[in-house]
Design an enzyme around this catalytic site. Structure first.
Site, mmCIF file in Angstrom:
data_model
loop_
_atom_site.group_PDB
_atom_site.id
_atom_site.type_symbol
_atom_site.label_atom_id
_atom_site.label_comp_id
_atom_site.label_asym_id
_atom_site.label_seq_id
_atom_site.Cartn_x
_atom_site.Cartn_y
_atom_site.Cartn_z
ATOM 1 N N GLY A 93 0.847 -1.254 -0.036
ATOM 2 C CA GLY A 93 0.069 0.013 -0.005
ATOM 3 C C GLY A 93 0.715 1.149 -0.013
ATOM 4 N N ALA A 94 1.791 1.120 -0.657
ATOM 5 C CA ALA A 94 2.832 2.298 -0.375
ATOM 6 C C ALA A 94 3.358 2.989 -1.694
ATOM 7 C CB ALA A 94 4.149 2.051 0.309
ATOM 8 N N ALA A 101 3.781 -7.230 -8.024
ATOM 9 C CA ALA A 101 4.993 -8.108 -7.796
ATOM 10 C C ALA A 101 4.675 -9.467 -7.128
ATOM 11 C CB ALA A 101 6.002 -7.320 -6.740
ATOM 12 N N ASP A 142 1.595 -1.600 -13.241
ATOM 13 C CA ASP A 142 2.428 -2.256 -12.203
ATOM 14 C C ASP A 142 2.611 -3.741 -12.417
ATOM 15 O OD1 ASP A 142 1.840 -0.221 -10.620
ATOM 16 O OD2 ASP A 142 0.855 -0.918 -9.063
HETATM 17 O O1 PMV Z 1 0.197 2.603 -5.887
HETATM 18 P P1 PMV Z 1 0.314 1.588 -6.936
HETATM 19 O O2 PMV Z 1 1.582 0.762 -6.875
HETATM 20 O O3 PMV Z 1 -0.902 0.650 -6.918
HETATM 21 O O4 PMV Z 1 0.149 2.126 -8.296
HETATM 22 C C1 PMV Z 1 -0.998 2.519 -8.861
HETATM 23 C C2 PMV Z 1 -0.710 3.421 -10.294
HETATM 24 C C3 PMV Z 1 -2.050 4.015 -10.578
HETATM 25 O O5 PMV Z 1 -1.882 4.656 -11.753
HETATM 26 C C4 PMV Z 1 -2.553 5.129 -9.553
HETATM 27 C C5 PMV Z 1 -3.169 2.913 -11.034
HETATM 28 C C6 PMV Z 1 -2.824 2.288 -11.993
HETATM 29 O O6 PMV Z 1 -3.705 1.121 -12.257
HETATM 30 O O7 PMV Z 1 -2.387 2.348 -12.872
#
Ligand code: PMV
Length: 303
Positions: A93-94, A101, A142
């Site tokens: 959640g960061a 991953a 991601d």
């Molecule tokens: O915070 P994370 O690692 O889940 O990154 C999300 C990236 C977003 O653009 C906010 C969402 C997405 O699906 O691309």
């Protein structure tokens, strides 16, 4: 029968959130990530050591982890029952792509255990089913970066491109310590879009321009301009309600330590910042300014 797999974490340099709405974004794989081991067992089980979690697959359950595990396993048949053990070296959640991953590492481990051969691109695509259980409508950035690593330009429906940087990028990543849920942050942005579609479409256009410019700066090795692009991207994300007082103060600390740019990275609402340093020595100084848990990543191959 035994298989090992790896999925990497990531930072988004520019374009997060806009990427959910069809714009490009640039992400960089980081060395920290998830290692998974798959082995034959009496029943299917996923154990995530550092979290003290053990879940069985459950297609219709309330737990997204159990549903995601079921979604991944459903792609293999016939197969023996499997136990997956995951070691996670990313905060959850960061904004560092921990869930993606994990999904990539699990798929990779099962592939190796069952002697399934496939490219990392296909692995990334399969991990989308895992991501959907957590994020609803993920862009795919991601899972793609978790599988491929490196410095990537990602855009939904367009082939992902590896970017080569004229100069190595010295990044410093620091965690605010406040976790947030990507799904909620994506919903917050969507609510903003629905409330004021005209402003939102201008915001998207600006974000797209920042990403295209950032790509050129990376190719040219113009890190000073790239830093400004990071700051501009941060300002937009803050206007979308994705920064926090802690994130603002960390970005301020990074800039006072001479960072060329600093921004919230990933979903926001907490999570991590990424700052751009001039070189390796400077990155160490910026890291010191951001506290003991900050870390340095060097990305991009010199062309
Ligand atoms: O915070 P994370 O690692 O889940 O990154 C999300 C990236 C977003 O653009 C906010 C969402 C997405 O699906 O691309």
């Amino acid at each position: 029968m035994h298989g090992k797999g790896f999925g990497g974490g990531k930072v988004i340099l520019v374009g997060e959130h806009a990427v959910v709405h069809g714009k490009p974004a640039i992400a960089a794989g980081v060395h920290r990530g998830v290692t998974a081991t798959a082995s034959r067992a009496e029943r299917d089980l996923l154990r995530i050591a550092p979290w003290g979690v053990a879940v069985a697959p459950d297609t219709d359950g309330d737990d997204p982890l159990a549903r995601a595990f079921a979604a991944v396993l459903s792609g293999y048949h016939p197969r023996p029952s499997l136990r997956l053990d995951a070691e996670v070296s990313l905060p959850a959640g960061a904004g560092l792509g921990c869930s993606a991953a994990l999904g990539v590492a699990i798929l990779d481990a099962v592939d190796h255990a069952l002697d399934v051969e496939r490219s990392r691109v296909t692995l990334a695509e399969l991990a989308m089913a895992w991501e959907r259980e957590f994020h609803g409508t993920p862009s795919g950035i991601d899972n793609t970066t978790a599988a491929l690593g490196g410095l990537l330009r990602f855009e939904h429906g367009v082939r992902t491109r590896a970017l080569s940087a004229r100069r190595l990028l010295h990044l410093v990543v620091a965690d605010s310590g406040h976790a947030s849920e990507t799904k909620q942050m994506v919903a917050r942005v969507r609510a903003g879009r629905d409330a004021d579609p005209d402003t939102f479409s201008r915001t998207l256009r600006d974000m797209g321009e920042i990403v295209n410019n950032a790509e050129s700066f990376i190719r040219l090795g113009d890190v000073a301009s790239l830093g400004i692009a990071l700051d501009e991207n941060h300002d937009i994300l803050a206007r979308l309600g994705l920064s926090t007082p802690r994130i603002e103060s960390m970005c301020g600390d990074a800039r006072r330590a001479g960072a060329l740019g600093a921004k919230v990275t990933g979903a926001g609402g907490g999570g991590c910042i990424v700052a751009l340093a001039e070189d390796a020595d400077h990155a160490v100084r910026v890291r010191r300014a951001l506290g003991p848990r900050a870390f340095v990543e060097e990305v991009g191959r010199a062309a």
